[in-house]
Design a protein around this motif. Structure first.
Motif, mmCIF file in Angstrom:
data_model
loop_
_atom_site.group_PDB
_atom_site.id
_atom_site.type_symbol
_atom_site.label_atom_id
_atom_site.label_comp_id
_atom_site.label_asym_id
_atom_site.label_seq_id
_atom_site.Cartn_x
_atom_site.Cartn_y
_atom_site.Cartn_z
ATOM 1 N N GLN A 19 0.849 -1.205 0.000
ATOM 2 C CA GLN A 19 0.000 0.000 0.000
ATOM 3 C C GLN A 19 0.877 1.244 0.000
ATOM 4 O O GLN A 19 1.781 1.355 0.819
ATOM 5 C CB GLN A 19 -0.874 -0.002 1.250
ATOM 6 C CG GLN A 19 -1.701 1.258 1.409
ATOM 7 C CD GLN A 19 -2.669 1.132 2.552
ATOM 8 O OE1 GLN A 19 -3.579 0.304 2.531
ATOM 9 N NE2 GLN A 19 -2.471 1.926 3.580
ATOM 10 N N GLU A 21 1.259 5.297 0.551
ATOM 11 C CA GLU A 21 0.613 6.319 1.380
ATOM 12 C C GLU A 21 1.515 7.540 1.429
ATOM 13 O O GLU A 21 2.731 7.396 1.343
ATOM 14 C CB GLU A 21 0.433 5.753 2.788
ATOM 15 C CG GLU A 21 -0.177 6.706 3.774
ATOM 16 C CD GLU A 21 -0.524 5.992 5.075
ATOM 17 O OE1 GLU A 21 -1.533 5.266 5.104
ATOM 18 O OE2 GLU A 21 0.230 6.138 6.041
ATOM 19 N N SER A 22 0.934 8.660 1.591
ATOM 20 C CA SER A 22 1.612 9.950 1.773
ATOM 21 C C SER A 22 1.587 10.787 0.503
ATOM 22 O O SER A 22 2.082 10.373 -0.550
ATOM 23 C CB SER A 22 3.070 9.758 2.226
ATOM 24 O OG SER A 22 3.629 11.009 2.488
ATOM 25 N N VAL A 42 -3.758 2.178 -2.382
ATOM 26 C CA VAL A 42 -3.322 3.476 -1.871
ATOM 27 C C VAL A 42 -4.161 3.835 -0.654
ATOM 28 O O VAL A 42 -5.275 3.332 -0.480
ATOM 29 C CB VAL A 42 -3.475 4.611 -2.916
ATOM 30 C CG1 VAL A 42 -2.579 4.386 -4.111
ATOM 31 C CG2 VAL A 42 -4.918 4.773 -3.315
ATOM 32 N N SER A 43 -3.607 4.695 0.162
ATOM 33 C CA SER A 43 -4.371 5.218 1.286
ATOM 34 C C SER A 43 -4.322 6.747 1.201
ATOM 35 O O SER A 43 -3.301 7.318 0.803
ATOM 36 C CB SER A 43 -3.744 4.714 2.587
ATOM 37 O OG SER A 43 -3.596 5.740 3.508
ATOM 38 N N ILE A 44 -5.432 7.368 1.502
ATOM 39 C CA ILE A 44 -5.488 8.832 1.508
ATOM 40 C C ILE A 44 -5.968 9.247 2.901
ATOM 41 O O ILE A 44 -7.112 8.970 3.259
ATOM 42 C CB ILE A 44 -6.441 9.356 0.413
ATOM 43 C CG1 ILE A 44 -5.947 8.909 -0.967
ATOM 44 C CG2 ILE A 44 -6.547 10.870 0.483
ATOM 45 C CD1 ILE A 44 -6.801 9.401 -2.127
ATOM 46 N N VAL A 45 -5.113 9.855 3.666
ATOM 47 C CA VAL A 45 -5.453 10.217 5.048
ATOM 48 C C VAL A 45 -5.860 11.692 5.102
ATOM 49 O O VAL A 45 -7.034 12.032 5.262
ATOM 50 C CB VAL A 45 -4.269 9.928 6.003
ATOM 51 C CG1 VAL A 45 -4.617 10.357 7.432
ATOM 52 C CG2 VAL A 45 -3.911 8.445 5.965
#
Ligand SMILES: Cc1cc2nc3c(=O)[nH]c(=O)nc-3n(C[C@H](O)[C@H](O)[C@H](O)COP(=O)(O)O)c2cc1C
Ligand code: SF4
Length: 218
Positions: A19, A21-22, A42-45
């Motif tokens: 994954q 991220e960032s 992907v991660s979207i924080v």
């Protein structure tokens, strides 16, 4: 990890799902990371702190409506790391969801004529929220463009995201039917003549010129 590091890890492992991220700010960024094989997910924080409706807007193909995170860390991580409740520089409802509805709006019982004076970040957000609530909004900006001090901040190196935010506001106000008037400074006479039901002064502030600084009071 960032997409670059995900690429390195991806080339070193065989059975793990990676994954990234960032700094993935938009659905387009996310698609590019996955399409290029840099990562499997992907991660979207922060992007979802800045716009809690990011996923739904992407699903509905309303990418132009997504308010993209500035990666400024001012009100989210900056406050979290000092043990305050978090918020967001561009989404004031973050952290106040129960009071302010999490950027969801209900129509006001009566539609009023609202005059917002000043097209900086505060005036823009006020005009947007008032229009979302069904008011008839006019925004008067003294200069020929929206953004105020935010536009100045957006001119710094690697701060172009701030200018993208100004474009987002222009798009949203247009869609909401806000009457945006450029080169329209409003003095007290003009404001009285306008006969609005509600007036919001969002003209910012001027330095006192005394040399006094909070962090260096003497
Ligand atoms: C308010 C806030 C709280 C976070 N808390 C944690 C945490 O508890 N543990 C952690 O590993 N990362 C935490 N992070 C880091 C995020 O998981 C993420 O790695 C970082 O925000 C970069 O991704 P983004 O650009 O999508 O925001 C936090 C980030 C923010 C903004
Ligand atoms: S405070 Fe800044 S970095 Fe944090 S979510 Fe909002 S725009 Fe993004």
């Amino acid at each position: 990890m960032g997409a670059d590091l995900a690429t390195v890890l991806n080339s070193a492992v065989s059975f793990a799902r990676i994954q990234a991220e960032s700094h993935i700010r938009t659905p387009e960024n996310a698609n590019n990371v996955i399409a290029s094989g840099q990562a499997d997910m992907v991660s979207i924080v922060r992007g979802q702190i800045a716009d809690p409706h990011l996923v739904n807007k992407a699903r509905e193909n309303r990418v132009e409506d997504i308010r993209s995170c500035l990666s400024c860390n001012q009100m989210c991580w900056g406050r979290r790391s000092r043990d305050y409740w978090i918020s967001c520089l561009i989404n004031p409802s973050a952290g106040r969801e129960f009071e302010w509805g999490g950027d969801r709006f209900s129509l006001a019982p009566v539609s009023r004529r609202v005059l917002v004076v000043g097209g900086g970040p505060a005036g823009l957000e006020c005009a947007r929220v008032a229009a979302e609530r069904g008011h008839r909004v006019t925004l008067c900006e003294a200069s020929g463009e929206l953004g105020g001090q935010f536009r100045l901040a957006g001119m710094q190196p690697r701060r172009g995201q701030i200018l993208q935010l100004m474009e987002w506001y222009a798009t949203q106000l247009d869609k909401l039917g806000v009457d945006v008037r450029y080169n329209s400074p409003m003095g007290s006479d003009e404001i009285s003549e306008f006969s609005a039901d509600a007036v919001v002064l969002a003209t910012g502030s001027q330095p006192a010129g005394t040399g006094y600084q909070k962090h260096c009071p003497t």
